[in-house]
Design an enzyme around this catalytic site. Structure first.
Site, mmCIF file in Angstrom:
data_model
loop_
_atom_site.group_PDB
_atom_site.id
_atom_site.type_symbol
_atom_site.label_atom_id
_atom_site.label_comp_id
_atom_site.label_asym_id
_atom_site.label_seq_id
_atom_site.Cartn_x
_atom_site.Cartn_y
_atom_site.Cartn_z
ATOM 1 N N HIS A 311 42.765 -13.577 -3.066
ATOM 2 C CA HIS A 311 41.623 -12.676 -2.867
ATOM 3 C C HIS A 311 41.058 -12.323 -4.231
ATOM 4 O O HIS A 311 41.796 -12.152 -5.190
ATOM 5 C CB HIS A 311 42.066 -11.387 -2.158
ATOM 6 C CG HIS A 311 40.943 -10.635 -1.533
ATOM 7 N ND1 HIS A 311 40.145 -9.780 -2.247
ATOM 8 C CD2 HIS A 311 40.474 -10.627 -0.266
ATOM 9 C CE1 HIS A 311 39.241 -9.255 -1.434
ATOM 10 N NE2 HIS A 311 39.407 -9.755 -0.237
ATOM 11 N N ASP A 369 42.746 -12.828 6.648
ATOM 12 C CA ASP A 369 42.537 -14.011 7.496
ATOM 13 C C ASP A 369 43.818 -14.766 7.818
ATOM 14 O O ASP A 369 43.813 -15.643 8.680
ATOM 15 C CB ASP A 369 41.558 -14.960 6.794
ATOM 16 C CG ASP A 369 40.171 -14.349 6.716
ATOM 17 O OD1 ASP A 369 39.696 -14.078 5.612
ATOM 18 O OD2 ASP A 369 39.606 -14.084 7.789
HETATM 19 C C1 SDX Z 1 37.748 -12.834 2.832
HETATM 20 O O1 SDX Z 1 35.754 -10.428 -0.906
HETATM 21 C C2 SDX Z 1 36.200 -9.936 0.163
HETATM 22 O O2 SDX Z 1 36.436 -8.766 0.292
HETATM 23 C C3 SDX Z 1 36.359 -10.942 1.290
HETATM 24 C C4 SDX Z 1 37.082 -10.454 2.538
HETATM 25 C C5 SDX Z 1 36.253 -9.423 3.284
HETATM 26 O O3 SDX Z 1 36.842 -8.652 4.058
HETATM 27 O O4 SDX Z 1 35.011 -9.477 3.174
HETATM 28 O O5 SDX Z 1 38.312 -9.862 2.176
HETATM 29 C C6 SDX Z 1 37.335 -11.579 3.515
HETATM 30 O O6 SDX Z 1 36.913 -13.627 2.533
HETATM 31 C C7 SDX Z 1 39.205 -13.018 2.476
HETATM 32 C C8 SDX Z 1 39.448 -14.354 1.675
HETATM 33 C C9 SDX Z 1 39.540 -15.484 2.713
HETATM 34 N N1 SDX Z 1 39.579 -16.792 1.998
HETATM 35 C C10 SDX Z 1 40.680 -17.550 2.012
HETATM 36 O O7 SDX Z 1 41.758 -17.204 2.474
HETATM 37 C C11 SDX Z 1 40.467 -18.923 1.387
HETATM 38 C C12 SDX Z 1 41.616 -19.227 0.409
HETATM 39 N N2 SDX Z 1 41.475 -18.302 -0.740
HETATM 40 C C13 SDX Z 1 40.820 -18.866 -1.921
HETATM 41 O O8 SDX Z 1 39.752 -19.725 -1.638
HETATM 42 C C14 SDX Z 1 40.567 -17.769 -2.966
HETATM 43 O O9 SDX Z 1 41.728 -17.066 -3.085
HETATM 44 C C15 SDX Z 1 39.416 -16.813 -2.800
HETATM 45 C C16 SDX Z 1 38.131 -17.488 -2.548
HETATM 46 C C17 SDX Z 1 39.687 -15.845 -1.691
HETATM 47 C C18 SDX Z 1 39.314 -16.014 -4.101
HETATM 48 O O10 SDX Z 1 38.799 -16.903 -5.056
HETATM 49 P P1 SDX Z 1 38.923 -16.583 -6.595
HETATM 50 O O11 SDX Z 1 38.813 -15.127 -6.852
HETATM 51 O O12 SDX Z 1 37.996 -17.490 -7.330
HETATM 52 O O13 SDX Z 1 40.420 -17.033 -6.879
HETATM 53 P P2 SDX Z 1 41.208 -16.655 -8.167
HETATM 54 O O14 SDX Z 1 40.290 -16.674 -9.340
HETATM 55 O O15 SDX Z 1 41.943 -15.403 -7.876
HETATM 56 O O16 SDX Z 1 42.242 -17.856 -8.314
HETATM 57 C C19 SDX Z 1 43.204 -17.750 -9.326
HETATM 58 C C20 SDX Z 1 44.012 -19.031 -9.257
HETATM 59 C C21 SDX Z 1 43.186 -20.307 -9.401
HETATM 60 O O17 SDX Z 1 44.054 -21.297 -9.934
HETATM 61 P P3 SDX Z 1 44.051 -21.585 -11.566
HETATM 62 O O18 SDX Z 1 42.666 -22.098 -11.884
HETATM 63 O O19 SDX Z 1 44.346 -20.259 -12.208
HETATM 64 O O20 SDX Z 1 45.129 -22.622 -11.757
HETATM 65 O O21 SDX Z 1 44.640 -19.134 -7.975
HETATM 66 C C22 SDX Z 1 44.198 -20.326 -7.330
HETATM 67 C C23 SDX Z 1 42.895 -20.705 -7.978
HETATM 68 O O22 SDX Z 1 42.666 -22.093 -7.833
HETATM 69 N N3 SDX Z 1 44.011 -19.984 -5.927
HETATM 70 C C24 SDX Z 1 44.605 -20.628 -4.932
HETATM 71 C C25 SDX Z 1 44.214 -19.944 -3.774
HETATM 72 N N4 SDX Z 1 43.403 -18.914 -4.100
HETATM 73 C C26 SDX Z 1 43.290 -18.947 -5.444
HETATM 74 N N5 SDX Z 1 45.406 -21.701 -4.926
HETATM 75 C C27 SDX Z 1 45.837 -22.101 -3.697
HETATM 76 N N6 SDX Z 1 45.497 -21.481 -2.516
HETATM 77 C C28 SDX Z 1 44.699 -20.422 -2.531
HETATM 78 N N7 SDX Z 1 44.364 -19.809 -1.376
#
Ligand code: SDX
Length: 434
Positions: A311, A369
Site C-alpha cells: 500500500h 483487497d
Molecule cells: C487499494 O491508496 C489507497 O488508499 C487505495 C485503497 C483505497 O481504499 O482507496 O487502499 C485501495 O487500492 C489498495 C491497494 C490494492 N492494490 C493491490 O493490492 C495491488 C498490489 N499492490 C501493489 O501494486 C502496490 O503495493 C501498490 C500499488 C498498492 C502500492 O504501490 P507503490 O506505493 O508504488 O509500492 P511501493 O513503492 O510501496 O513498493 C515498494 C517495493 C517495490 O519494490 P522495489 O522497487 O523497492 O524493489 O515493494 C514492491 C515494489 O515493486 N511491491 C510489491 C508489491 N507492492 C509493492 N512487490 C510484490 N507484490 C506487491 N503487491
C-alpha cells in the site's frame, strides 16, 4: 487552509543568492506540510513527485490515515469502532456532514436515500447497448456517467441544494446500477428497489432476487455487506478520489466526476485488486505452489505481484484487512462453510509472506483487497462484480471529497507541471529530407 504557519522551512538554491522561506502548516494530526505555492516565483523551480507520494494535494477534514500505525479514522472515528457499532448509512451521513447523525437526522437521511434508489426508465435501455459479457465496471462507468443526461435540474455545482440532491441520487442509485449490471450479464430481469429494505438488504435483494419467487434477505449476508460497505466508504486521497477531485476542479458535474472515479478504481493496482487476488489464488491453486509463486514475485525480471499486499500509505497492517479477515471467519462459519480452500490458501500465503524478508523489508502487508474477495465469493458474488461493489461503497467517499473540494475557498483547477526531458526546439524536416 485550516493549518496555521507557526514554523517555516527555507530552501536555498546552490550557486545563487536565492532562497525561499516556505510556511510549514500544521493540521490537527499527522505530518505538517510545506506550502510550496511560491517556490517557482522565489527560485524558478518546480517540485518533482511522481505518484504524489510526498504531496498533500488538499486540506481535508474527512479521513485520516496513519500508515505506520495502521490507523484509519472517518471524521475522527476509528474504523474499528464504526465497523462494530455503526451501519453504512450512518457512516455515509458522517462522511458527508462531519458528525454522527442524531436519530431523527438519520431517519431523514435514510428517507432521502430510499426515495432516490429508482432509475429513470429510459436508463434501462442503456444496458441493452452493452454485450452481455461486458465487465460490470464498464457498465458502471457508462451508466453513472449517463446520469448527468437525466438530471439537468441539479448540475449547478455551486448550489448547495444541487450538491445535496446529487449526493442523494448517486448514493441511492449506484446499488441499483450495479445490481442491474449483474442481472443484465446473467440475463435475468432487473429487480426494482424496495422502500421497505435497508441499504445493504436492498442491494442483496436486487442482486440475488428474481420475480419468480420471494427473496428473503439473509441477515448474516446483510450485516456482512453493510460491514464491507463501511470499510470501503472512504480512504483519504487515493487514486480514484484524486481523480474525482481533479475532474471536479474543472467544474464538471458530479455524475461525470463519479464516473471518472469508477474508471480510476477499476485498475488492478487499486480497486481492481480484489478481483486480481481471487485470480492469483486460483493460479496458485494449492499451498504447495506458494514458494514457487513468491519466487516469481521476487524475481526482478518477472512482473508478478502479490495482489492484495502492499500500500502506498500503509507500511503496517491495513486495519480494514484485519476486520475483513475476522469477518471472513464469522461469515463462512455462519454460512456453514467449514473450511474454504481459498481462505485457507490466503491465510497460508499471508503467513509465509509476512515472514519473508522480501516483503518484510518492503513493509508489504495485506491490504483491504486481500480478504475482501474471499468473503464476497462466499456471499455468492461473481469475481467480476467485486470492484463494482467497491465502487458502490466508495461513491459516498468520492461525493464527500468532491463536495469538500467545491466548498474549499482555496480550490483551484488542478493543473500539475512537469520536468521536460524531450527534444529542444527544432525545425520541421520535409518528408523527402528525413
Ligand atoms: C487499494 O491508496 C489507497 O488508499 C487505495 C485503497 C483505497 O481504499 O482507496 O487502499 C485501495 O487500492 C489498495 C491497494 C490494492 N492494490 C493491490 O493490492 C495491488 C498490489 N499492490 C501493489 O501494486 C502496490 O503495493 C501498490 C500499488 C498498492 C502500492 O504501490 P507503490 O506505493 O508504488 O509500492 P511501493 O513503492 O510501496 O513498493 C515498494 C517495493 C517495490 O519494490 P522495489 O522497487 O523497492 O524493489 O515493494 C514492491 C515494489 O515493486 N511491491 C510489491 C508489491 N507492492 C509493492 N512487490 C510484490 N507484490 C506487491 N503487491
Amino acid at each position: 487552509m485550516s493549518g496555521t504557519a507557526k514554523r517555516t522551512v527555507t530552501l536555498t538554491l546552490d550557486g545563487s543568492n536565492k532562497s525561499s522561506t516556505l510556511p510549514l502548516l500544521d493540521g490537527t494530526i499527522g505530518p505538517p506540510v510545506a506550502d510550496i505555492r511560491k517556490i517557482y516565483g522565489d527560485l524558478g523551480i518546480f517540485t518533482y513527485d511522481p505518484g504524489y507520494g510526498a504531496t498533500a494535494a488538499c486540506d481535508s477534514k474527512i479521513t485520516y490515515i496513519d500508515g505506520d500505525q495502521g490507523v484509519l479514522l472517518y471524521r475522527g472515528y476509528p474504523i474499528e469502532q464504526l465497523a462494530e457499532h455503526s451501519n453504512f448509512l450512518e457512516v455515509a451521513y458522517l462522511l458527508l456532514n462531519g458528525e454522527l447523525p442524531k436519530p431523527a437526522e438519520l431517519v431523514e437521511f435514510q428517507k432521502g436515500v430510499t426515495h432516490h434508489t429508482m432509475l429513470h426508465e429510459q436508463l434501462r435501455s442503456f444496458y441493452n447497448g452493452f454485450r452481455r459479457d461486458a465487465h460490470p465496471m464498464a457498465v458502471m462507468c457508462g451508466v453513472v456517467g449517463a446520469l448527468s443526461a437525466f438530471y439537468h435540474d441539479s448540475l449547478n455545482i455551486y448550489d448547495p441544494d444541487h450538491r445535496r440532491i446529487s449526493a442523494f441520487r448517486l448514493i441511492a442509485k449506484v446499488p441499483t446500477i450495479a445490481a442491474w449490471a449483474h442481472k443484465y450479464t446473467v440475463g435475468q430481469p432487473f429487480m426494482y428497489p424496495r422502500n421497505d429494505l435497508g441499504y445493504a438488504e436492498n442491494f442483496l435483494y436486487m442482486f440475488h432476487g428474481v420475480p419468480a419467487e420471494e427473496y428473503k434477505v439473509n441477515p448474516i449476508l446483510a450485516r456482512a455487506m453493510d460491514l464491507i460497505m463501511i470499510l470501503h466508504a472512504d480512504h483519504e486521497q487515493n487514486a480514484s478520489t484524486s481523480t474525482v477531485r481533479l475532474a471536479g476542479s474543472t467544474g464538471a458535474n458530479p455524475f461525470a466526476c463519479i464516473a471518472a472515479g469508477i474508471a480510476s478504481l477499476w485498475g488492478p493496482a487499486h480497486g481492481g485488486a480484489n478481483e486480481a487476488v481471487l485470480k492469483m489464488l486460483a493460479e496458485i491453486g494449492h499451498v504447495k505452489n506458494i514458494p514457487a509463486f513468491l519466487a516469481d514475485v521476487k524475481d526482478r525480471n518477472n512482473h508478478a505481484k502479490l495482489m492484495g499486499f502492499g500500500h502506498r500509505v500503509y507500511k503496517n497492517y491495513d486495519p480494514r484487512a484485519k476486520i475483513i479477515q475476522k469477518a471472513c471467519h464469522d461469515v463462512l462459519g455462519e454460512l456453514g462453510i467449514k473450511d474454504d480452500p481459498l481462505l485457507d490458501l490466503a491465510l497460508e500465503l499471508e503467513k509465509i509472506a509476512l515472514n519473508d524478508k522480501y516483503f518484510v523489508d518492503r513493509k508489504l502487508y495485506p491490504n483491504v483487497d486481500f480478504y475482501s474477495g474471499i468473503i464476497l465469493k462466499a456471499m455468492g458474488f461473481p469475481t467480476s462484480m467485486f470492484t463494482a461493489l467497491f465502487a458502490v461503497s466508495r461513491t459516498v467517499g468520492w461525493i464527500s471529497q468532491w463536495a469538500e473540494m467545491i466548498e474549499d475557498p482555496e480550490q483551484r483547477i488542478g493543473r500539475p507541471r512537469q520536468i521536460y526531458t524531450g527534444p529542444t526546439q527544432r525545425d520541421y524536416i520535409p518528408p523527402g529530407q528525413r
